[in-house]
Design a protein around this motif. Structure first.
Motif, mmCIF file in Angstrom:
data_model
loop_
_atom_site.group_PDB
_atom_site.id
_atom_site.type_symbol
_atom_site.label_atom_id
_atom_site.label_comp_id
_atom_site.label_asym_id
_atom_site.label_seq_id
_atom_site.Cartn_x
_atom_site.Cartn_y
_atom_site.Cartn_z
ATOM 1 N N THR A 116 2.992 -47.350 -7.668
ATOM 2 C CA THR A 116 3.449 -46.045 -8.164
ATOM 3 C C THR A 116 4.601 -46.220 -9.149
ATOM 4 O OG1 THR A 116 2.859 -45.113 -6.049
ATOM 5 C CG2 THR A 116 4.311 -43.806 -7.430
ATOM 6 N N HIS A 127 -5.242 -49.646 -10.420
ATOM 7 C CA HIS A 127 -6.031 -49.570 -9.183
ATOM 8 C C HIS A 127 -6.497 -50.984 -8.825
ATOM 9 C CE1 HIS A 127 -9.278 -48.573 -6.411
ATOM 10 N NE2 HIS A 127 -8.773 -47.354 -6.341
ATOM 11 N N ALA B 169 -2.028 -42.132 -14.978
ATOM 12 C CA ALA B 169 -3.095 -42.184 -13.972
ATOM 13 C C ALA B 169 -4.447 -42.274 -14.658
ATOM 14 C CB ALA B 169 -3.029 -40.951 -13.076
ATOM 15 N N CYS B 171 -8.725 -41.715 -13.755
ATOM 16 C CA CYS B 171 -9.656 -41.229 -12.745
ATOM 17 C C CYS B 171 -11.056 -41.125 -13.328
ATOM 18 C CB CYS B 171 -9.210 -39.865 -12.205
ATOM 19 S SG CYS B 171 -9.241 -38.563 -13.423
ATOM 20 N N ARG B 195 -13.294 -41.561 -8.217
ATOM 21 C CA ARG B 195 -11.838 -41.365 -8.154
ATOM 22 C C ARG B 195 -11.559 -40.000 -8.761
ATOM 23 N NH1 ARG B 195 -9.435 -46.448 -11.211
ATOM 24 N NH2 ARG B 195 -7.433 -45.470 -10.790
ATOM 25 N N ILE B 197 -9.029 -36.590 -9.386
ATOM 26 C CA ILE B 197 -7.733 -35.898 -9.370
ATOM 27 C C ILE B 197 -8.030 -34.410 -9.469
ATOM 28 C CG2 ILE B 197 -5.557 -35.506 -10.567
ATOM 29 C CD1 ILE B 197 -5.667 -38.372 -11.573
ATOM 30 N N ARG B 233 -8.102 -34.536 1.071
ATOM 31 C CA ARG B 233 -6.851 -35.248 1.342
ATOM 32 C C ARG B 233 -7.110 -36.557 2.090
ATOM 33 N NH1 ARG B 233 -3.004 -30.820 2.133
ATOM 34 N NH2 ARG B 233 -2.467 -31.091 -0.056
ATOM 35 N N ASP B 237 -9.315 -42.237 -2.642
ATOM 36 C CA ASP B 237 -9.211 -42.218 -4.094
ATOM 37 C C ASP B 237 -9.197 -40.808 -4.656
ATOM 38 O OD1 ASP B 237 -8.808 -44.842 -4.741
ATOM 39 O OD2 ASP B 237 -10.941 -45.336 -4.592
ATOM 40 N N CYS B 238 -8.697 -39.900 -3.842
ATOM 41 C CA CYS B 238 -8.601 -38.514 -4.307
ATOM 42 C C CYS B 238 -7.128 -38.123 -4.346
ATOM 43 C CB CYS B 238 -9.372 -37.600 -3.366
ATOM 44 S SG CYS B 238 -9.419 -35.923 -3.961
ATOM 45 N N THR B 239 -6.680 -37.705 -5.496
ATOM 46 C CA THR B 239 -5.281 -37.297 -5.667
ATOM 47 C C THR B 239 -5.231 -35.788 -5.823
ATOM 48 O OG1 THR B 239 -4.856 -39.377 -6.804
ATOM 49 C CG2 THR B 239 -3.208 -37.635 -7.062
ATOM 50 N N LEU B 241 -3.089 -32.489 -6.669
ATOM 51 C CA LEU B 241 -1.865 -32.059 -7.336
ATOM 52 C C LEU B 241 -1.734 -30.540 -7.309
ATOM 53 C CD1 LEU B 241 -1.901 -34.330 -10.545
ATOM 54 C CD2 LEU B 241 -0.687 -34.704 -8.397
ATOM 55 N N TRP B 283 2.147 -35.869 -15.534
ATOM 56 C CA TRP B 283 1.040 -36.809 -15.346
ATOM 57 C C TRP B 283 0.341 -37.002 -16.684
ATOM 58 C CZ3 TRP B 283 -0.638 -39.051 -10.627
ATOM 59 C CH2 TRP B 283 0.114 -38.668 -9.513
#
Lengths: 179, 1010, 416, 101
Positions: A116, A127, B169, B171, B195, B197, B233, B237-239, B241, B283
């Motif tokens: 992070t 990753h 990031a 995804c 993945r 987001i 949650r 690999d799931c973010t 926000l 982000w």
């Protein structure tokens, strides 16, 4: 920046440590010259990584920097001798070997939040599937060029950067690690 | 406590009644609950009047419940942490929150400026372009007055206590919007192993589901949301926000999301009590696929006095009731041209408000929802419109007329209804902002009366209400489709997932009603607002068209339509419809306007991230930096480097220190940290050929072990960089560059090698950081080095000027150069940086008996100026050739080199080009100001323009010469030696100067050779 | 033309604003004109206006492929100044400045030219040397200029960070008090209205698709609304100059790049001047509406997309927060981009071409807005006389062959 | 922010690269033989197309290699990256090179 700030962040989810006693050699050669590669590997006792953005581990670490450029990380005391040995073994080839120990500083970043922290200033995909053990990348971390390598343990990284950026990077990493 | 919230419903809503929160508006205290927004808490407290309009200062109330809010623009917080311009609808309530309205003086309720409204006709669109012109000098006073009346909040007076950060990031799928469609899409993608987001603007996921009374899969919608969020949650690999607003969709599927971190529970926890916590995070996301599911915005309708406090969007009324248990009014009229507002009527009725009527412009008997309303006893008036509103600071009633389908005929109201709330729906516009930002095209849908996302230009897809889907059923199904398609495009195996079911009521089509006719024609009737914040009205748009501003962009700019803080989310489509009518065109013929980032406003600090203050730019430090700091040297900023400027002893200023340092070098010895010079190792079979092409001199003639001064030119013939180079071996060179040029020169050399001359076998390696360079200069420098212990002879015969040797100095391996930038006997010591500090200390220690002076950049400049040596960037500025500098001797005639051809262009051959010369002030006392311009006659100011013939590039007092010296570029200067010119500096009084040779000290150059 | 004044506002208010006439007509293009100006931005409209006003050439068409003022005119940060280093540039921009000073009255259209001063900050000793040099040169050229110390800056602009501890501390600045900002749209509209009143046809939605050249002479153009004949054609299309040049088989030393800018939400007055920093790469003013208007650096790559890359915005934002820490909590409202046409020496090209009767006005790079009236004035002269005015003679295409560049790149002045 | 494919390191963010302008501008072999106009053409005149553009980029923060990119100057879409020609070929600056996409 005070020395105290250079220590790890208070919650210790990220550790930042300078790796002392590291020596560095820069090697330029044309990998199409198989004999040169082989001679170098014989001296090193390990492979010259020919795949982009990988490094080999052994007595030393040999990082791919570009299609004809590598950085060898070794013990500081050993750097001059290794440079000499390589120079001798490769004397007949068109190569350039430079001891650049004075120019590089290595830091280790570890702890569960280290990825992070890096993601705050680095645009490559960190990753573990994309950037795992054995992989390295010269890239930008915040406003410095760094060589970033994924360690063999999860969430551990080596950051090698030019000496003059050391304070800046430490300051930046400490700030980023504060959450 | 609840009693203090007169409009709080006794039950329901997603608020936490166990957590009352105190807050204040304009100094008056109120109480709300956790889960409230500032807007919902105000409504619960019966506060609706919260702003004044820009031009006419009309009282304004809360209109919406989200990003479309044009009126409730607040200053939130106080002091350094104050936040200007927050729409109350987007402020999460927290304990102790202090808010101020931002318009109206002395107060928002009583505003003296409201007198403007009486002159409304004069203040039509573009009035300021037509006046304030005469007399000319008065404009600045007019302007000052205009400025005072504008703006909402204040920038805080003190620096921001908050910190911000960036986060990069990557995804597979970015889902923008966590409403019904976005949630299903995210689930479909995440279950398939992508993945993901998921970013949502709100403080919790669910979007419209949080504000509606519908059911999904047979359970309350909110329960379904909770289930989906919990599953997401749990996936690695799931973010997720929440509070993450997707701001921009840029090229190559790069998106930015602003995540608010210092609100909600976090705010209660810290409230600036823990400095260093991230307040907002930007982000920076690179996505493979993007699903845009940001829902839609409800439109208002244009009728007379449609801006009165108490006129609200129907969906906002529903949101306040269902989500926040706050009732905006007790006697309501609902005015609509479509079905969605019927739900609001039902919500109002459910909250026990009196719904006096639903005024539906459409003829006929209505559909399923109308039947439900009628079943509850709500009168439905078909084929009628609300044509005017009474009340100033609050709606008191509405006038209702029959509607014949013509927007421009005059009508007569037949019914008047008392009410304190008018809920309006003019239909829905999908939030196509990101789709359009990404380059996607839009199609006008004549049935649904909105722009729909059409062709995508990047890797995006739209889903749900943002894709024009109207019922919940449709939205869920569309989200599933988009998720599955994204999975397929990524080449992943799709996971099995079933579309959740909702029981949506059937809907009847919307009617094309934009502007409601009035009792007088469109130019004479009371104002019908399109853009509330900027007071752009129907009449303004018509006026703009009349005055020839016919393009939609002209109209927007002339009327300010869509330029408010809501960026036209509320009014743009209505404005385009009115414009289309005025032009006699259709809406798609009028076109769309550009959707620009950002989607909603974002703090400067968030965009800046952490690279501010001490991290704004790296400070590069040499290996000797600590020593310089300890010695008390002020630093000169040279690019990213900090270099010691001078080393003052106690009581010394710059001039004193520099004079002492200079004399030390001239008379004994000094030492300087020259580590910032660029250093390049160049070797390979073709290195000589390569360097011949780069440098202007004959590189091949250099003997091994020799050094030479070299310059390189740009292809335009102008001096680009300079430095000393050394030939270390037959095919091995060491090059130095200027401090500022180090990186550029290496890149420049690599560029030529890689792109133009790949056949040349040359390796370049930067040694800038590896070596530290210590310059030891002065007549005692040799003895000093000998004293340190050197394993090679240092005498003139064995180690002459301009040579290089490998040596051991004080037992440490070094590279020694006999080069001089001061004109004195001097050595430069290259030593590996990890040992540099030790070496420097030894030099200082050994030099003590010679009274060695460490010296900084300023002394270095004086010493080199005394010798007429140039600094690239100071004597040169990108328009100076080597010939101008008198360096013809460096230009080989035997070869080509970069830039050579340019030197033969006519302008480069002019005799009157500016050339490097020395200047002495006639009185030999005045230090010329650097940057002074040179003129030929001592003319006084007034007779301008005065022809200039050059300027002073460097100027110093020379301690060793006892008078000032200066370098200058002077037109035809070399032929003007002995002439008198005049230097004009900031004092304006011309100073007589004599043109002389630029070499002031030791012109024969003997001292460096000893 | 309705004359604009407080009185006319009042009179028209009484008739419910129904009697205002169009600011410019929307005529159909004629078959031929005495002169054609391609490009309905500020520069093109100004050219047409001065052709009519100064040279009596009124049978003129301005052809605009979109809507007038929709290119860089409506996309810039509206800074006006004339404190350029080199005499050639300084005199050209100063001519423009003098026209600005009477422009609202000349056009009878309030372009809101606000002479609130322009500061160019210096952050290093070399910056300060360059500032001194430029200020001294400006004064000798008759252009108002002064050097301001960091302490004076701190007083004049309280929200500016003049702390010596800053990463790039502010050491001082140059100040041109006559510099300032103007309302960009109004400039295009004002010139359009005034030109129209003199007989100029302003034709929007008319894209040029070809330039007709016969025997080395320009004879007309092809447009999406048909061919139009003229033996005097001036091309003033900024970023698209290269595309138009190709139509006449010409090449230009021009590259087109994205240039971005952004505004904040409107806030109460906090900055009453213009601040530019070349070293820290940001420039800022506050509009009369209260928005902070901020310009970013140029995007490195060639681009016609009217948008750039976000890191350039981030970088500009960092610079602004660095200079003005108190703006950190102000919010950015809108980002946009234009296409700037950059010449190798960061100076314009106002020139005849190898094609007789074809003239190009381009290469203004990031700094064209301030030149609008002056550019039109000298270009009209060039078109009317088939010869450059002495003010634009140094800005010919020949300079790229002779090497007589006017290098404002190397000079201290940032070319915004 | 563009995503640029380095032929060696793969796709990286634009901020790792520096831009080198139009590809295929070959330095004249005998500059002295050129007229001032011809030399100016080499120095300053560029195609600057509205549309497909072959251009040079350098992976400045990465492997430091120069390479070619074909990019549309309106849509900014990248059709592909290519390595520059092998040593000794007459391909200076990507005038005629192998595609690598």
């Amino acid at each position: 920046m005070s020395e105290a700030m250079a220590e790890s962040a208070p919650d210790a989810r990220v550790d930042i440590n300078e790796l002392p006693g590291r020596g560095f050699l820069n090697v330029r050669l044309d990998p199409r010259d198989k004999h040169a590669v082989k001679s170098a590997e014989q001296v090193l006792g390990q492979a010259m990584p020919l795949v982009a953005n990988t490094y080999s581990s052994g007595t030393h670490r040999v990082y791919w920097l570009g299609p004809d450029e590598w950085l060898i990380e070794t013990d500081a005391e050993n750097a001059a001798a290794l440079s000499g040995e390589l120079g001798e073994a490769l004397a007949d080839f068109n190569v350039a070997i430079n001891d650049v120990s004075g120019g590089h500083v290595a830091q280790r970043l570890s702890g569960p939040e280290s990825r992070t922290v890096l993601a705050k200033g680095c645009t490559i995909d960190l990753h573990p599937r994309e950037f795992g053990p054995g992989q390295c990348a010269r890239t930008a971390l915040a406003r410095a060029t760094v060589l970033l390598a994924a360690g063999s343990e999860p969430d551990s990284y080596t950051i090698i950067a030019a000496r003059s950026f050391t304070d800046y990077l430490r300051h930046w990493l400490t700030h980023a690690a504060k959450k | 406590m609840a009693a203090a919230q007169p409009n709080r419903l006794p039950r329901g809503g997603r608020i936490d009644r166990s957590r009352p929160l105190k807050f204040s508006l304009d100094g008056k205290s109120y109480t709300g609950f956790a889960g409230d927004t500032l807007a919902s808490a105000l409504i619960a407290n019966g506060v609706l009047l919260v702003g004044r309009s820009f031009k006419l200062r009309r009282p304004r109330g809360i209109v919406g419940s989200g990003a479309e809010e044009p009126n409730a623009i607040m200053q939130v917080g106080e002091g350094a942490g104050a936040q200007p311009n927050l729409p109350a609808t987007r402020v999460e309530l927290r304990h102790g929150l202090v808010a101020h309205t931002t318009r109206g003086w002395p107060s928002v309720r009583f505003d003296i400026g409201a007198i403007s409204d009486s002159f409304g006709r004069i203040l039509g669109a573009g009035f300021y372009y037509k006046t304030f012109m005469y007399p000319r000098f008065l404009w600045k006073y007019y302007e000052r007055a205009i400025r005072l009346s504008t703006g909402f909040g204040h920038a805080p007076a003190a620096p921001d206590p908050d910190v911000y950060e960036h986060r990069n990031a990557h995804c597979d799928v970015l889902v923008a919007g966590g409403g019904p469609a976005g949630l299903v899409a995210a689930l479909a993608a995440a279950r398939s192993g992508a993945r993901v987001i998921l970013a949502d603007d709100g403080n919790e996921f669910g979007g419209s589901l949080l504000s509606c009374a519908e059911q999904v899969d047979g359970a309350p919608a909110a329960d379904w949301v909770a289930g989906v969020v919990a599953e997401l949650r749990g996936l690695p690999d799931c973010t997720l926000l929440p509070r993450g607003t997707v701001l921009g969709y840029h090229d190559h599927d790069f998106l930015t999301v602003a995540e608010r971190c210092d609100v909600g529970e976090a705010a209660d926890r810290q409230d600036h009590a823990r400095p260093g916590e991230t307040a907002e995070r930007l982000w920076r996301i690179r996505a493979k696929r993007v699903i845009l599911a940001q829902g839609g915005f409800e439109r208002s309708l244009a009728f007379c006095n449609n801006d009165r406090p108490g006129v609200m969007l129907a969906s906002a009324v529903s949101t306040y009731i269902n989500r926040f248990a706050a009732l905006p009014g007790r006697r309501a009229v609902v005015f609509t041209n479509n079905d969605s507002a019927y739900r609001t009527a039902l919500d109002l009725a459910g909250a026990r408000a009196a719904v006096e009527a639903i005024v539906d412009s459409r003829p006929g008997s209505g559909g399923e929802l109308a039947a439900r309303a009628q079943a509850q006893g709500i009168p439905v008036l078909h084929g009628r419109v609300v044509c005017d509103v009474t009340g100033k600071k609050r709606v008191r009633g509405v006038r209702i007329a029959e509607w014949g389908g013509d927007s421009w005929e005059t009508i007569k109201s037949t019914i008047y209804i008392d009410c304190d709330l008018l809920a309006v729906s003019g239909g829905w516009s999908p939030a196509v902002h990101l789709h359009a930002q990404a380059g996607g095209s839009l199609d006008w849908d004549e049935t649904r009366l909105c722009f729909l996302p059409a062709q995508a230009r990047q890797s995006h897809d739209s889903a749900g209400a943002g894709n024009g889907r109207q019922s919940l059923d449709e939205c869920l199904a569309d989200g599933l489709r988009a998720g599955a398609e994204a999975v397929a495009k990524l080449g992943l195996a799709p996971a099995a997932i079933e579309a959740p079911a909702a029981n949506s009521a059937g809907q009847l089509p919307i009617e094309a009603l934009w502007r409601v006719p009035a009792e007088r024609d469109a130019d004479r009737c009371p104002k019908q607002f399109i853009d509330f914040q900027n007071d752009a009205t129907v009449a303004d748009i018509r006026l703009a068209v009349r005055e020839g501003y016919r393009n939609v962009e002209h109209v927007k700019r002339y009327t300010a339509l869509g330029f408010g803080t809501d960026q036209g989310k509320l009014g743009n489509i209505n404005g385009m419809a009115v414009l289309a009518d005025a032009l006699g065109k259709t809406i798609p013929e009028v076109g769309t306007t550009t959707f620009r980032p950002v989607y909603t406003p974002v703090r400067f600090g968030t965009v800046a991230g952490e690279s501010v203050g001490g991290l704004y730019d790296p400070v590069r430090k040499t290996a000797l930096h600590e020593w310089h700091e300890a010695a008390g040297a002020p630093m000169e900023v040279v690019g990213q480097w900090h270099r010691p400027w001078y080393f003052p002893r106690e009581g010394e200023d710059l001039h004193g220190a520099v004079a002492r340092e200079c004399l030390a070098v001239r008379n004994s010895v000094g030492a300087m940290d020259a580590s910032t010079l660029g250093k390049i190792d160049a070797r390979g079979p073709d290195v000589v050929e390569f360097l011949e092409r780069i440098y202007t001199h004959n590189v091949g003639r250099m003997k091994v072990g020799r050094c030479a001064y070299g310059i390189m030119l740009g292809e335009d013939g102008m001096v680009m960089d300079d430095g000393v180079m050394a030939r270390l071996g037959e095919n091995h060179f060491y090059l130095t560059t200027t401090t500022g040029g180090a990186a550029n020169v290496l890149n420049w050399l690599e560029a030529w090698l890689q792109t133009e001359w790949p056949e040349l076998e040359v390796w370049l390696t930067s040694l800038t950081e590896h070596y530290s360079t210590i310059a030891v200069a002065g007549p005692n420098s040799r003895v000093l080095l000998e004293k340190l212990g050197c394993d090679i002879p240092l005498d003139k015969e064995n180690f002459p000027f301009l040579t290089v040797r490998n040596a051991k100095l004080a037992g440490m391996p070094v590279q020694l150069f006999r080069v001089s930038f001061s004109g004195e006997l001097a050595f430069e010591i290259n030593i590996a940086s990890q040992f540099a500090l030790d070496m420097w200390r030894m030099v200082m220690e050994a030099g003590r008996e010679f009274e060695i002076a460490p010296y900084g950049t300023e002394t270095m400049h004086v010493l080199r100026a005394e010798k007429g040596f140039i600094i690239v960037g100071q004597e040169t500025d990108g328009s100076v050739t080597p010939v101008d500098l008198g360096m013809n001797w460096l230009l080989s005639k035997e070869k080509d080199f970069l830039g050579k051809r340019s030197l033969a262009r006519p302008d480069c051959l002019q005799e009157d080009r500016k050339q490097l010369v020395g200047l002495l002030s006639a009185d030999r006392r005045t230090v010329l100001p650097e940057g002074a311009q040179l003129i030929e006659e001592a003319v006084r100011a007034g007779a301008t323009p005065v022809p200039m013939c050059g300027h002073v590039t460097s100027s110093y007092h020379s301690a060793c010469l006892g008078h000032p010296v200066a370098l200058a570029l002077v037109a035809g200067g070399r032929a003007r030696k002995g002439e008198t010119l005049f230097a004009v500096g900031p004092e304006r009084e011309p100073i007589a100067v004599e043109v002389v040779s630029p070499v002031f000290y030791d012109p024969k150059g003997e001292r460096q050779h000893v | 033309m309705n004359r604009y004044s407080a009185f006319s506002l009042l009179r028209n208010a009484l008739s419910h604003n129904r009697n205002w006439r169009a600011a410019w007509r929307s005529p159909e293009p004629k078959k031929s004109y005495d002169a054609i100006v391609v490009g309905g931005g500020g520069h093109g409209l100004a050219t047409a206006y001065y052709l009519a006003k100064e040279h009596g050439i009124r049978n003129v068409a301005v052809l605009e492929k979109g809507w007038i003022g929709g290119g860089n005119t409506g996309r810039n940060t509206t800074i006006v100044r004339s404190n350029y280093l080199w005499t050639e540039a300084a005199l050209l921009y100063e001519k423009s400045m003098q026209l600005w000073e009477g422009l609202s009255q000349d056009l009878n259209y309030n372009v809101m030219f606000s002479q609130r001063g322009v500061y160019n900050l210096g952050h290093s000793l070399q910056d300060m040397r360059d500032i001194e040099r430029r200020v001294n040169a400006n004064r000798l050229n008759g252009i108002d200029a002064e050097v301001v110390s960091a302490a004076e800056l701190g007083k004049a602009i309280p929200c500016l960070n003049v702390s010596p501890a800053a990463r790039y501390p502010v050491l001082g600045a140059s100040l041109q008090r006559r510099g300032g900002v103007a309302r960009h749209d109004a400039v295009a509209w004002g010139f359009a209205r005034a030109a129209d009143a003199l007989g100029v046809d302003i034709i929007e939605q008319c894209a040029v698709t070809g330039i007709d050249v016969s025997g080395g002479k320009a004879v007309g153009i092809q447009t999406t609304r048909g061919p139009i004949a003229s033996d005097r054609i001036g091309v003033v299309v900024a970023g698209n100059a290269g595309v138009l040049a190709q139509m006449a088989d010409l090449r230009l030393p021009i590259e087109s790049h994205p240039l971005q800018a952004f505004v904040s939400e409107p806030i109460k007055p906090v900055l009453d001047t213009v601040v530019m920093s070349g070293a820290v790469h940001g420039y800022i003013s506050q509009s009369d509406k209260g928005e902070l208007v901020i310009g970013a650096g140029i995007d490195a790559y060639n681009g016609y997309g009217q948008r750039g890359s976000f890191p350039v915005i981030e970088h500009a934002m960092q610079a602004i927060v660095e200079l003005f820490p108190v703006f950190s909590r102000v919010r950015m409202l809108r980002v946009w981009g234009g296409i700037v046409d950059v010449a190798p020496d960061a100076c314009p090209i106002l020139s005849k071409t190898p094609v007789a009767g074809l003239y190009f006005n381009c290469g203004w790079g990031t700094g064209g807005f301030k030149a609008t009236p002056g550019s039109g004035w000298v270009f009209a002269h060039t078109m009317a006389h088939d010869e450059a005015h002495e003010l634009n003679a140094p800005f010919s295409l020949e300079r790229f062959s002779t090497g007589a560049l006017v290098d404002e790149h190397g000079a201290a002045a940032v070319a915004h | 922010m563009l995503l640029i494919e380095c032929p060696w390191c793969g796709p990286r963010a634009e901020t790792e690269f520096s831009y080198g302008g139009e590809a295929g501008i070959v330095r004249p072999l005998d500059p002295d033989a050129l007229s001032d106009e011809e030399w100016a053409d080499y120095l300053f005149y560029r195609a600057n197309p509205r549309g497909a553009h072959r251009e040079l980029w350098n992976h400045a923060h990465g492997c430091r290699r120069w390479f070619g990119v074909e990019r549309d100057t309106v849509s900014y879409r990248i059709a592909g990256s290519f390595r520059l020609g092998p040593a000794g070929s007459e391909t200076g600056k990507g005038a005629n090179t192998e595609r690598d996409d």
